[in-house]
Design a protein around this motif. Structure first.
Motif, PDB file in Angstrom:
ATOM      1  N   ALA A  27      -1.254  -2.057  -3.998  1.00 39.93           N
ATOM      2  CA  ALA A  27      -0.564  -1.601  -2.788  1.00 39.93           C
ATOM      3  C   ALA A  27      -0.738  -0.092  -2.605  1.00 39.93           C
ATOM      4  O   ALA A  27      -0.973   0.383  -1.487  1.00 39.93           O
ATOM      5  CB  ALA A  27       0.920  -1.964  -2.862  1.00 39.93           C
ATOM      6  N   ILE A  28      -0.643   0.659  -3.688  1.00 39.30           N
ATOM      7  CA  ILE A  28      -0.808   2.114  -3.605  1.00 39.30           C
ATOM      8  C   ILE A  28      -2.219   2.468  -3.156  1.00 39.30           C
ATOM      9  O   ILE A  28      -2.431   3.372  -2.334  1.00 39.30           O
ATOM     10  CB  ILE A  28      -0.486   2.777  -4.956  1.00 39.30           C
ATOM     11  N   LEU A  29      -3.205   1.744  -3.664  1.00 39.09           N
ATOM     12  CA  LEU A  29      -4.601   2.031  -3.332  1.00 39.09           C
ATOM     13  C   LEU A  29      -4.972   1.627  -1.908  1.00 39.09           C
ATOM     14  O   LEU A  29      -6.028   2.024  -1.411  1.00 39.09           O
ATOM     15  CB  LEU A  29      -5.530   1.313  -4.322  1.00 39.09           C
ATOM     16  N   SER A  30      -4.110   0.883  -1.244  1.00 44.85           N
ATOM     17  CA  SER A  30      -4.409   0.469   0.137  1.00 44.85           C
ATOM     18  C   SER A  30      -3.927   1.485   1.164  1.00 44.85           C
ATOM     19  O   SER A  30      -3.885   1.198   2.353  1.00 44.85           O
ATOM     20  CB  SER A  30      -3.769  -0.903   0.422  1.00 44.85           C
ATOM     21  N   GLU A  31      -3.592   2.684   0.700  1.00 46.06           N
ATOM     22  CA  GLU A  31      -3.134   3.749   1.587  1.00 46.06           C
ATOM     23  C   GLU A  31      -4.201   4.075   2.636  1.00 46.06           C
ATOM     24  O   GLU A  31      -5.387   4.158   2.335  1.00 46.06           O
ATOM     25  CB  GLU A  31      -2.827   4.991   0.754  1.00 46.06           C
ATOM     26  N   HIS A  32      -3.764   4.311   3.886  1.00 50.95           N
ATOM     27  CA  HIS A  32      -4.680   4.717   4.944  1.00 50.95           C
ATOM     28  C   HIS A  32      -5.087   6.174   4.737  1.00 50.95           C
ATOM     29  O   HIS A  32      -4.292   6.992   4.262  1.00 50.95           O
ATOM     30  CB  HIS A  32      -4.035   4.537   6.313  1.00 50.95           C
ATOM     31  N   PRO A  33      -6.313   6.561   5.139  1.00 55.86           N
ATOM     32  CA  PRO A  33      -6.801   7.920   4.871  1.00 55.86           C
ATOM     33  C   PRO A  33      -5.947   9.036   5.469  1.00 55.86           C
ATOM     34  O   PRO A  33      -5.842  10.105   4.907  1.00 55.86           O
ATOM     35  CB  PRO A  33      -8.197   7.913   5.503  1.00 55.86           C
TER      36      PRO A  33
END
Length: 566
Positions: free
Chosen positions: A34-40
């Protein structure tokens, strides 16, 4: 309302990023994903992590432990304050245009701007609420804060809430904006029956920590994690802020270091440094460099010479004389009714008197100006807005209206006490660069408003305490780059050209930044680039000095398709 949820974990999209409730994720791998799916262009934070070491182990190169402290307020113990906002009102969003003002504040504070369309579409949602502080007199947004209601974010969530994204305009002259916003949100959720409120504070923000402790928050040991990105880079690599330099030098040095340009700290106490890249070196004194010739420098220091050069080029300038003959001085005053008196050579507003209207005041102003220089000029006073335009390499990169410092009455404090309090706030907001001197000029301006320094100023009454808008004497700066009229931009570029200055701050008096009428007052050879954030002044400055360091097309977005997974 759109809500980004990673089943069975719970997340809340807040407009600036997601609040990830880490304790709702059953496995560290799921939380890491979930953390790695952050939008740029967003800033997510995972709060309430149970096993931070296991989460970091899933992606040690992409995730870091946030260096913030968490404070918790037990609503049952909260003590409201008797103090009410003076000069501003706390309210919810009323117009979509207010989101532009919010994003201006966030950008100035180097915070992530909001997705305006998303926040506006969800302004009535239960999960999050933005409150703003609006100045009563002007309608300007002075500050913003967001509250998140945890109980409404999903099943089995605790009866709690949290405080986020508190931002106050550094130029706000009214006191207590941040405190009033925080207390308003606390009382809002207390009325909803929430048991406690949490707030996350970066570890070195001692002022904010003292503020929350004063309101009853207590430190609790809760871990948070974020994904590494350029927005939060300083949190996991350490800020390169050099020691000893003022904000005007530091902003340039930090931009140079970010691009891999070597910095030789020649004299931090004097704000001198040398930048080197690929065999090229440039010595700088803040924004003044060896790229500006000695001739251009000496001409800019001489306000009379600058006036002549600009006038010969056909640019609009105010009428002006040398203060040599007392009789001619008075004749000039009688012709123009109001004048400005200033040293021929000077900076930071020293020795300047503005809106001088009487013979007695003129004589005192001339005498004061001579204390700061051998030659003095008297200039036609042109009413309007004080506009500073930054031109770098024949390009307008920033424009801002500069406003003189003003105070608002409480009905209890004297003018002197209000000035001292405002001066302390301006100093804190500018790293000690801006202070209001309690001198004859301040006393003269206060007297023009009908008061003495030791008079109590009536509640809600506003008076200007200086006529000059110089930052160093308490003035504030308000960005108008996007509103700048084409004629003003062209005149500024032309002025920079005839003055032969590759980096210059031009002072204009204008009716409005989006209207073509102007007069050019002077050119500043060493403009403060830090005063114009979030405009890219430092970036354009380094582009000019080291064009080979320009990153093509700017920073590249994160490729979400190829993110490493746990």
């Amino acid at each position: 309302m759109e809500s980004l949820k990673s089943e069975p974990g719970t997340t809340l999209q807040c407009g600036w990023g997601r609040l990830i409730f880490a304790d709702t994720f059953p496995k560290p791998e799921m939380l890491a994903e979930a953390i790695l799916s952050e939008h740029p262009d967003q800033r997510d934070i995972a709060l309430y992590i149970v096993d931070p070491h296991l989460v970091l182990n899933c992606a040690p190169q992409q995730i870091f432990l946030d260096p913030s402290n968490t404070y918790r307020l037990d609503m049952a113990n909260y003590q409201p304050s008797d103090k009410k906002p003076i000069g501003f009102t706390i309210k919810k969003l009323e117009h979509k245009e207010q989101l532009d003002e919010i994003n201006r504040i966030y950008s100035t504070l180097k915070m992530v701007p909001l997705k305006a369309d998303y926040v506006w579409a969800n302004r009535h949602a239960e999960q999050f609420t933005f409150f703003i502080a609006v100045q009563n007199e002007t309608g300007e947004v002075l500050g913003v804060a967001m509250g998140a209601d945890h109980q409404t974010c999903g099943e089995h969530m605790p009866n709690s809430c949290s405080l986020w994204a508190v931002g106050v305009d550094p130029q706000a002259e009214l006191p207590g904006v941040g405190t009033s916003l925080c207390r308003h949100i606390i009382e809002y959720y207390k009325d909803l029956g929430r048991d406690f409120m949490d707030v996350s504070v970066i570890h070195d923000n001692e002022n904010a920590q003292r503020l929350y402790e004063k309101m009853g928050f207590e430190r609790c040991y809760i871990f948070a994690a974020k994904r590494r990105n350029r927005i939060n880079e300083r949190l996991f690599v350490g800020a390169p802020a050099p020691e000893g330099y003022n904000p005007y030098a530091a902003i340039i040095i930090n931009e140079a270091l970010r691009r891999g340009i070597a910095v030789d700290p020649i004299s931090p106490e004097r704000n001198y440094f040398r930048l080197s890249l690929g065999g090229r070196s440039v010595t700088c004194w803040e924004s003044l460099t060896t790229m500006t010739s000695a001739i251009a420098l000496k001409r800019a220091e001489d306000k009379q010479f600058t006036h002549e050069v600009l006038a010969k080029a056909g640019l609009s300038v105010p009428d002006q004389i040398m203060a040599d003959d007392p009789r001619k001085n008075v004749q000039f005053l009688n012709r123009h009714k109001s004048v400005v008196v200033k040293p021929v050579a000077g900076e930071q507003g020293l020795g300047i008197s503005v809106d001088v209207r009487s013979q007695e005041s003129l004589e005192k102003a001339v005498k004061k100006a001579y204390e700061h220089g051998e030659k003095v000029i008297i200039e036609q006073y042109v009413e309007g807005h004080d506009l500073r335009v930054i031109v770098i390499n024949q390009e307008v990169v920033a424009a801002a209206i500069r406003r003189p410092p003003s105070i608002i009455g409480t009905g209890e404090l004297t003018v002197r006490e209000l000035i001292e309090k405002l001066s302390r706030r301006r100093s804190a907001a500018t790293g000690g660069e801006s202070k209001i001197p309690l001198d004859e000029e301040t006393e003269r301006c206060v007297k023009m408003a009908g008061y003495a320094l030791d008079d109590v100023l009536e509640k809600e009454e506003v008076i200007a305490v200086r006529k000059t808008a110089n930052l160093h004497t308490g003035g504030t700066i308000h960005d108008v780059t996007d509103k700048l009229d084409k004629v003003l931009a062209e005149a500024s570029i032309r002025a920079a050209t005839v003055l032969e200055m590759p980096v210059v701050g031009l002072d204009l008096m204008v009716k409005a930044p989006d209207e073509p009428d102007y007069v050019i007052i002077e050119g500043n050879e060493r403009p403060g680039l830090a005063n114009h954030e979030p405009q890219p002044t430092a970036e354009k400055f380094i582009d000019f000095l080291f064009p080979q360091s320009i990153i093509p097309n700017g920073p590249q977005p994160v490729d979400e398709e190829n993110l490493p997974t746990a």
